[in-house]
Design an enzyme around this catalytic site. Sequence first.
Site, mmCIF file in Angstrom:
data_model
loop_
_atom_site.group_PDB
_atom_site.id
_atom_site.type_symbol
_atom_site.label_atom_id
_atom_site.label_comp_id
_atom_site.label_asym_id
_atom_site.label_seq_id
_atom_site.Cartn_x
_atom_site.Cartn_y
_atom_site.Cartn_z
ATOM 1 N N PRO A 1 0.828 -1.207 0.000
ATOM 2 C CG PRO A 1 0.148 -0.880 2.214
ATOM 3 C CD PRO A 1 0.859 -1.864 1.325
ATOM 4 N N GLY A 2 0.471 2.241 -0.783
ATOM 5 C CA GLY A 2 1.124 3.552 -0.769
ATOM 6 C C GLY A 2 0.121 4.588 -0.307
ATOM 7 N NE ARG A 3 -4.466 6.526 -4.326
ATOM 8 C CZ ARG A 3 -4.080 7.461 -5.182
ATOM 9 N NH1 ARG A 3 -4.191 8.724 -4.867
ATOM 10 N NH2 ARG A 3 -3.589 7.136 -6.356
ATOM 11 N NE ARG B 1 -3.421 12.277 -6.420
ATOM 12 C CZ ARG B 1 -4.715 12.093 -6.270
ATOM 13 N NH1 ARG B 1 -5.442 12.976 -5.607
ATOM 14 N NH2 ARG B 1 -5.309 11.042 -6.775
ATOM 15 C CB CYS C 1 0.151 31.680 -17.094
ATOM 16 S SG CYS C 1 0.482 33.198 -16.225
ATOM 17 C CE1 TYR D 1 2.164 7.618 -5.928
ATOM 18 C CE2 TYR D 1 -0.037 7.423 -4.984
ATOM 19 C CZ TYR D 1 1.145 6.842 -5.395
ATOM 20 O OH TYR D 1 1.324 5.492 -5.255
HETATM 21 C C1 LIG Z 1 2.572 2.822 -7.057
HETATM 22 C C2 LIG Z 1 2.779 1.424 -6.653
HETATM 23 C C3 LIG Z 1 2.229 0.927 -5.466
HETATM 24 C C4 LIG Z 1 1.344 1.743 -4.554
HETATM 25 O O1 LIG Z 1 0.160 2.119 -5.139
HETATM 26 P P1 LIG Z 1 -0.960 2.866 -4.264
HETATM 27 O O2 LIG Z 1 -2.088 3.041 -5.185
HETATM 28 O O3 LIG Z 1 -0.372 4.165 -3.838
HETATM 29 O O4 LIG Z 1 -1.272 1.992 -3.114
HETATM 30 C C5 LIG Z 1 2.504 -0.387 -5.119
HETATM 31 N N1 LIG Z 1 3.282 -1.176 -5.910
HETATM 32 C C6 LIG Z 1 3.829 -0.719 -7.057
HETATM 33 C C7 LIG Z 1 4.665 -1.620 -7.860
HETATM 34 C C8 LIG Z 1 3.592 0.589 -7.477
HETATM 35 O O5 LIG Z 1 4.126 1.014 -8.620
#
Ligand SMILES: *Cc1c(COP(=O)(O)O)cnc(C)c1O
Length: 414
Positions: A275-277, A313, A343, A372
């Site tokens: 997980p990132g987001r 975004r 602009c 992001y």
């Molecule tokens: C971007 C990415 C993630 C995380 O994605 P999220 O939507 O931010 O959870 C995980 N694995 C890989 C390989 C990615 O490129």
Amino acid sequence: MTDQTSPPVRRLADWPHDRLERLADEHGTPLYVLDTDRVRENYGRFSAAFPDAHVMYAAKAHTGQAVLSTLLDAGADIECAARGELQRAIQAGADPNTLQYTAVNPPKADVEYAAQLGEDHPGLTITAGARDTFDRLEARGYDGRVAIRVNPGIGTGHHEKVATGKDAKFGIPAEQVPTLAADIADRFDLVGIHAHVGSGVLQGDLDDHCTAIERVANIARETTREASVGLEFLDIGGGFGVPYREDEPPLDMSEVGERVREAVGDMDVQLALEPGRYVVADAECILTRVNTIKETDTATVVGVDASLATLIRPAMFDSYHPIRNVTAPDRAPEPVSVGGPCCTSADVFCTDRPIARPERTDLLAIGNAGAYGYELANQFHSQPRPAEVAIEAGETRVVRRRETLDDVTRVESN
Ligand SMILES: *Cc1c(COP(=O)(O)O)cnc(C)c1O
């Protein structure tokens, strides 16, 4: 780490407004405000939904040292998708043996760096989604741990530009995986099958997302059978979403955990997730000051000092970000368009959205900026990038100083 009690969503109204005002006065605007306690909570809630899984934080959502060290301290491992991310994870204290590197069309220097890192630290895992990348790794003398990135042919998520699961750029087409696996099992230590199919998946996208996961799990089973390789893990990537709109419900993580396990089915390997987001999105907001208000026959335009250079975004993905008048949240809402000083007509955060009627010098907050957000900030219009302050256990500290024009021009020469 087994925190299931933290609120599953944090809205802008939940941020302490007095403190935001003080931070804006002290550090200027635009200002990124990061709550590292919330980062920890989000990671804890996510991990609790997958008790037996290996949860790695996908660094590219926010690679700030404050985020990485918070997560390392909470017990997370880190997934990196570029050389710079590997270097920053190590700087933040990650043991290279625990890192996973996902190579997407990797530049030569990245292949060199990752291969060397893996030779020095044999626990490192390199994931690749092209036969050619495996050839390049082998040519560089690498024979360590690898995983195959699969393209399941299904993409999910909030925007076409993040639905990677069916884009030919990402991963090996499903039908080629067993053959490739048999081939590279002789040349590397093949330990996993990997997929990352999309981003911003919410409750309504869960069916599609789980169908994709099911497909990836089937490919992993087929691979194990046909290529007679014993895999260590099945990595289903990230993509778990957060509600950006005030009326959207958050993901029910215990349901997500259950649905994912169901989709994976019976398998004698460890489940891994990236997980990132989900971990960082609602842990950060942007403070911005109102510069100018313009009334026309068709619109009220509120000019603020944040722009698409601060948060790209909305311009890039048509993303919705909540906006709140921190100075006067109780004023009667009026439909306004909020935009920055760049602009281009893409430099708008919202159009005709009801917001407690902003006045000049009011402080506004833009929510869900942790994922992001700063990561994609840029210096368009010669704007130095903003400062970032972190709130932790009631204390605040600057974790990224505001850039100056010198920072922008330092690398130039005539
Ligand atoms: C971007 C990415 C993630 C995380 O994605 P999220 O939507 O931010 O959870 C995980 N694995 C890989 C390989 C990615 O490129």
